[in-house]
Design a protein around this motif. Structure first.
Motif, PDB file in Angstrom:
ATOM      1  N   ALA A 150      21.237  58.740  32.317  1.00 39.06           N
ATOM      2  CA  ALA A 150      21.217  57.269  32.154  1.00 39.06           C
ATOM      3  C   ALA A 150      22.358  56.551  33.054  1.00 39.06           C
ATOM      4  CB  ALA A 150      21.075  56.764  30.767  1.00 39.06           C
ATOM      5  N   GLY A 151      22.174  55.264  33.255  1.00 42.61           N
ATOM      6  CA  GLY A 151      23.349  54.365  33.875  1.00 42.61           C
ATOM      7  C   GLY A 151      23.637  53.359  33.216  1.00 42.61           C
ATOM      8  N   PHE A 152      24.863  53.015  33.128  1.00 46.06           N
ATOM      9  CA  PHE A 152      25.614  51.629  32.600  1.00 46.06           C
ATOM     10  C   PHE A 152      26.654  51.148  33.440  1.00 46.06           C
ATOM     11  CE2 PHE A 152      28.199  55.430  31.307  1.00 46.06           C
ATOM     12  CZ  PHE A 152      29.454  54.465  31.115  1.00 46.06           C
ATOM     13  N   SER A 153      26.894  49.942  33.074  1.00 46.03           N
ATOM     14  CA  SER A 153      28.037  49.081  33.930  1.00 46.03           C
ATOM     15  C   SER A 153      29.219  49.203  33.301  1.00 46.03           C
ATOM     16  CB  SER A 153      27.551  47.592  34.180  1.00 46.03           C
ATOM     17  OG  SER A 153      26.423  47.753  35.134  1.00 46.03           O
ATOM     18  N   LEU A 154      30.347  49.447  34.013  1.00 49.35           N
ATOM     19  CA  LEU A 154      31.707  49.363  33.495  1.00 49.35           C
ATOM     20  C   LEU A 154      32.646  48.519  34.624  1.00 49.35           C
ATOM     21  CD1 LEU A 154      34.102  50.217  31.749  1.00 49.35           C
ATOM     22  CD2 LEU A 154      34.422  52.334  33.397  1.00 49.35           C
ATOM     23  N   LYS A 155      33.014  47.350  34.063  1.00 49.09           N
ATOM     24  CA  LYS A 155      33.553  46.438  34.658  1.00 49.09           C
ATOM     25  C   LYS A 155      34.983  45.876  34.170  1.00 49.09           C
ATOM     26  CE  LYS A 155      28.983  44.160  35.616  1.00 49.09           C
ATOM     27  NZ  LYS A 155      28.085  42.831  35.938  1.00 49.09           N
ATOM     28  N   ARG A 156      35.536  45.367  35.209  1.00 51.57           N
ATOM     29  CA  ARG A 156      36.799  44.656  34.792  1.00 51.57           C
ATOM     30  C   ARG A 156      36.519  43.435  34.302  1.00 51.57           C
ATOM     31  NH1 ARG A 156      39.129  45.264  40.835  1.00 51.57           N
ATOM     32  NH2 ARG A 156      40.783  44.164  40.154  1.00 51.57           N
ATOM     33  N   THR A 157      37.418  43.036  33.312  1.00 51.29           N
ATOM     34  CA  THR A 157      37.374  41.719  32.586  1.00 51.29           C
ATOM     35  C   THR A 157      37.820  40.326  33.575  1.00 51.29           C
ATOM     36  OG1 THR A 157      39.288  41.681  31.693  1.00 51.29           O
ATOM     37  CG2 THR A 157      37.549  42.517  30.290  1.00 51.29           C
ATOM     38  N   ALA A 158      37.326  39.294  33.530  1.00 47.48           N
ATOM     39  CA  ALA A 158      37.782  38.226  34.003  1.00 47.48           C
ATOM     40  C   ALA A 158      37.976  37.134  33.189  1.00 47.48           C
ATOM     41  CB  ALA A 158      36.842  37.854  35.356  1.00 47.48           C
ATOM     42  N   GLY A 159      38.679  36.064  33.689  1.00 47.05           N
ATOM     43  CA  GLY A 159      38.816  34.745  32.807  1.00 47.05           C
ATOM     44  C   GLY A 159      39.410  33.642  33.542  1.00 47.05           C
ATOM     45  N   PHE A 160      39.259  32.515  32.985  1.00 47.73           N
ATOM     46  CA  PHE A 160      39.891  31.442  33.571  1.00 47.73           C
ATOM     47  C   PHE A 160      41.178  31.159  32.380  1.00 47.73           C
ATOM     48  CE2 PHE A 160      35.798  30.596  35.138  1.00 47.73           C
ATOM     49  CZ  PHE A 160      36.182  30.120  36.378  1.00 47.73           C
ATOM     50  N   ASP A 161      42.368  30.928  33.057  1.00 49.38           N
ATOM     51  CA  ASP A 161      43.430  30.741  32.434  1.00 49.38           C
ATOM     52  C   ASP A 161      43.874  29.119  31.962  1.00 49.38           C
ATOM     53  OD1 ASP A 161      44.789  29.493  34.505  1.00 49.38           O
ATOM     54  OD2 ASP A 161      45.912  31.401  35.074  1.00 49.38           O
ATOM     55  N   LEU A 162      44.746  28.792  31.672  1.00 46.49           N
ATOM     56  CA  LEU A 162      45.214  27.384  31.234  1.00 46.49           C
ATOM     57  C   LEU A 162      45.470  26.494  32.249  1.00 46.49           C
ATOM     58  CD1 LEU A 162      47.655  28.163  28.002  1.00 46.49           C
ATOM     59  CD2 LEU A 162      45.353  27.402  28.102  1.00 46.49           C
ATOM     60  N   ALA A 163      45.489  26.742  33.458  1.00 42.95           N
ATOM     61  CA  ALA A 163      45.498  26.078  34.581  1.00 42.95           C
ATOM     62  C   ALA A 163      44.131  25.348  34.914  1.00 42.95           C
ATOM     63  CB  ALA A 163      45.785  26.771  35.985  1.00 42.95           C
ATOM     64  N   SER A 164      43.150  25.527  33.984  1.00 47.51           N
ATOM     65  CA  SER A 164      41.806  24.873  34.195  1.00 47.51           C
ATOM     66  C   SER A 164      42.018  23.503  33.431  1.00 47.51           C
ATOM     67  CB  SER A 164      40.726  25.654  33.426  1.00 47.51           C
ATOM     68  OG  SER A 164      40.747  26.809  34.029  1.00 47.51           O
ATOM     69  N   VAL A 165      42.138  22.428  34.237  1.00 51.69           N
ATOM     70  CA  VAL A 165      42.446  21.311  33.399  1.00 51.69           C
ATOM     71  C   VAL A 165      41.481  20.052  34.296  1.00 51.69           C
ATOM     72  CG1 VAL A 165      44.730  21.911  33.008  1.00 51.69           C
ATOM     73  CG2 VAL A 165      44.151  20.650  35.418  1.00 51.69           C
ATOM     74  N   VAL A 166      41.385  18.843  33.386  1.00 53.04           N
ATOM     75  CA  VAL A 166      40.809  17.721  33.952  1.00 53.04           C
ATOM     76  C   VAL A 166      41.674  16.565  33.152  1.00 53.04           C
ATOM     77  CG1 VAL A 166      39.187  17.526  31.876  1.00 53.04           C
ATOM     78  CG2 VAL A 166      38.575  16.632  34.148  1.00 53.04           C
ATOM     79  N   PRO A 167      41.574  15.434  33.941  1.00 49.03           N
ATOM     80  CA  PRO A 167      42.294  14.397  33.349  1.00 49.03           C
ATOM     81  C   PRO A 167      41.713  13.931  31.613  1.00 49.03           C
ATOM     82  CG  PRO A 167      42.156  13.693  35.541  1.00 49.03           C
ATOM     83  CD  PRO A 167      41.154  14.729  35.324  1.00 49.03           C
ATOM     84  N   ALA A 168      42.649  13.642  30.838  1.00 44.11           N
ATOM     85  CA  ALA A 168      42.036  13.230  29.478  1.00 44.11           C
ATOM     86  C   ALA A 168      41.265  12.122  29.368  1.00 44.11           C
ATOM     87  CB  ALA A 168      43.464  13.005  28.804  1.00 44.11           C
ATOM     88  N   ARG A 169      41.491  11.237  30.255  1.00 45.15           N
ATOM     89  CA  ARG A 169      40.411  10.160  30.503  1.00 45.15           C
ATOM     90  C   ARG A 169      40.392   9.500  31.703  1.00 45.15           C
ATOM     91  NH1 ARG A 169      42.372   6.955  25.810  1.00 45.15           N
ATOM     92  NH2 ARG A 169      40.916   5.448  26.144  1.00 45.15           N
ATOM     93  N   ALA A 170      39.137   8.610  31.934  1.00 46.67           N
ATOM     94  CA  ALA A 170      39.060   8.082  33.402  1.00 46.67           C
ATOM     95  C   ALA A 170      37.995   6.736  32.791  1.00 46.67           C
ATOM     96  CB  ALA A 170      38.308   9.040  34.133  1.00 46.67           C
TER      97      ALA A 170
END
Length: 264
Positions: A145-165
């Motif tokens: 049988a086969g299966f997938s082994l992967k490296r994790t990924a993620g977005f850090d706290l540099a993901s931002v948007v202005p609080a209001r507009a």
């Protein structure tokens, strides 16, 4: 001349004996009526491993034979670039009254730290096993049988948007995508990867994709989008054969109410 001939004959004889003494090897093959029913690794889900992370992954083998299943042994996992992992002892439990079908379970310990697993070994892995029946029959497979082994990924706290507009105003939504580096036991920028900016209007549970962009050498991405109303943004990266998908935290946006003009 005669002495040389004798020496040559002796060498030839030694060579012939050596050939006889080295047995020819051939891979073990299946025999009898032993059958593999199924193999399930990690409950059928992709195995994702972060930097310096260690996980115990369940491996389950179901097999049948008229005489019953005695053991699944040996069993191991192998993957790209000579990657190998051991599976611990398998415990077998009969699934029917006759005892002809059994489910055998064990665990593989997968560690990304201590140079036990390398970045170029992410991808598709396979199960190598031998199923042994009570009457001596066996089922052998290098890729059961086969299966997938992967490296994790993620977005850090540099993901931002202005609080209001304000409605009609353009806002800049930023993000940074990182992934596990098994070689260095760290998280590093993931460059050259497409990510999608999604929006969910206030009061809705449905996300829609606004646009896509690629990460730069530092894993950074940025998009300018017009504001149509209050809601929230998020980044999504679908991943690939070697790296898992990633979803940023929800980035809420408040929208100022339009100014009221008396008499209008």
């Amino acid at each position: 001349m005669r002495k040389s001939a004798v020496v040559l004959c002796a060498v030839a004889a030694i060579g012939a004996v050596a050939v006889v003494l080295v047995p020819a090897t051939s891979p073990e093959t299946s025999s009898g009526d032993t059958e593999l029913v199924s193999v399930v690794v990690n409950h059928g889900r992709t195995v994702e491993l972060g930097p310096a992370e260690t996980r115990s992954v369940p491996v389950e083998v179901t097999a049948s034979d008229r005489s019953g299943i005695r053991a699944v042994d040996p069993i191991g996992l192998w993957g790209p670039n000579y990657g190998t992992l051991k599976v611990g002892p398998m415990s077998c439990v009969p699934l029917d009254a006759a005892g002809t079908t059994a489910r055998c379970s064990g665990e593989a310990v997968i560690a990304a730290g201590s140079r036990a697993l390398f970045d170029d070994q992410a991808g598709t892995w396979f199960v190598d096993l031998r199923i042994r029946a009570a009457d001596g029959d066996r089922y052998v497979s290098k890729n059961a049988a086969g299966f997938s082994l992967k490296r994790t990924a993620g977005f850090d706290l540099a993901s931002v948007v202005p609080a209001r507009a304000a409605v009609g105003e353009a806002v800049t939504v930023r993000g940074r995508l990182r992934r596990a580096d098994w070689d260095r036991d760290a998280e590093v920028p993931q460059q050259g990867t497409t990510a999608y900016l999604q929006f969910r209007p206030a009061g809705s549970s449905t996300w829609s994709t606004l646009a896509s962009t690629g990460t730069d050498a530092d894993g950074l991405l940025s998009l300018n989008v017009p504001v149509r109303g209050p809601g929230a943004f998020q980044w999504y990266a679908p991943g690939d054969k070697w790296t898992g998908s990633a979803l940023s935290e929800v980035l809420p946006l408040r929208v100022d109410a339009p100014e009221s003009h008396p008499g209008r």
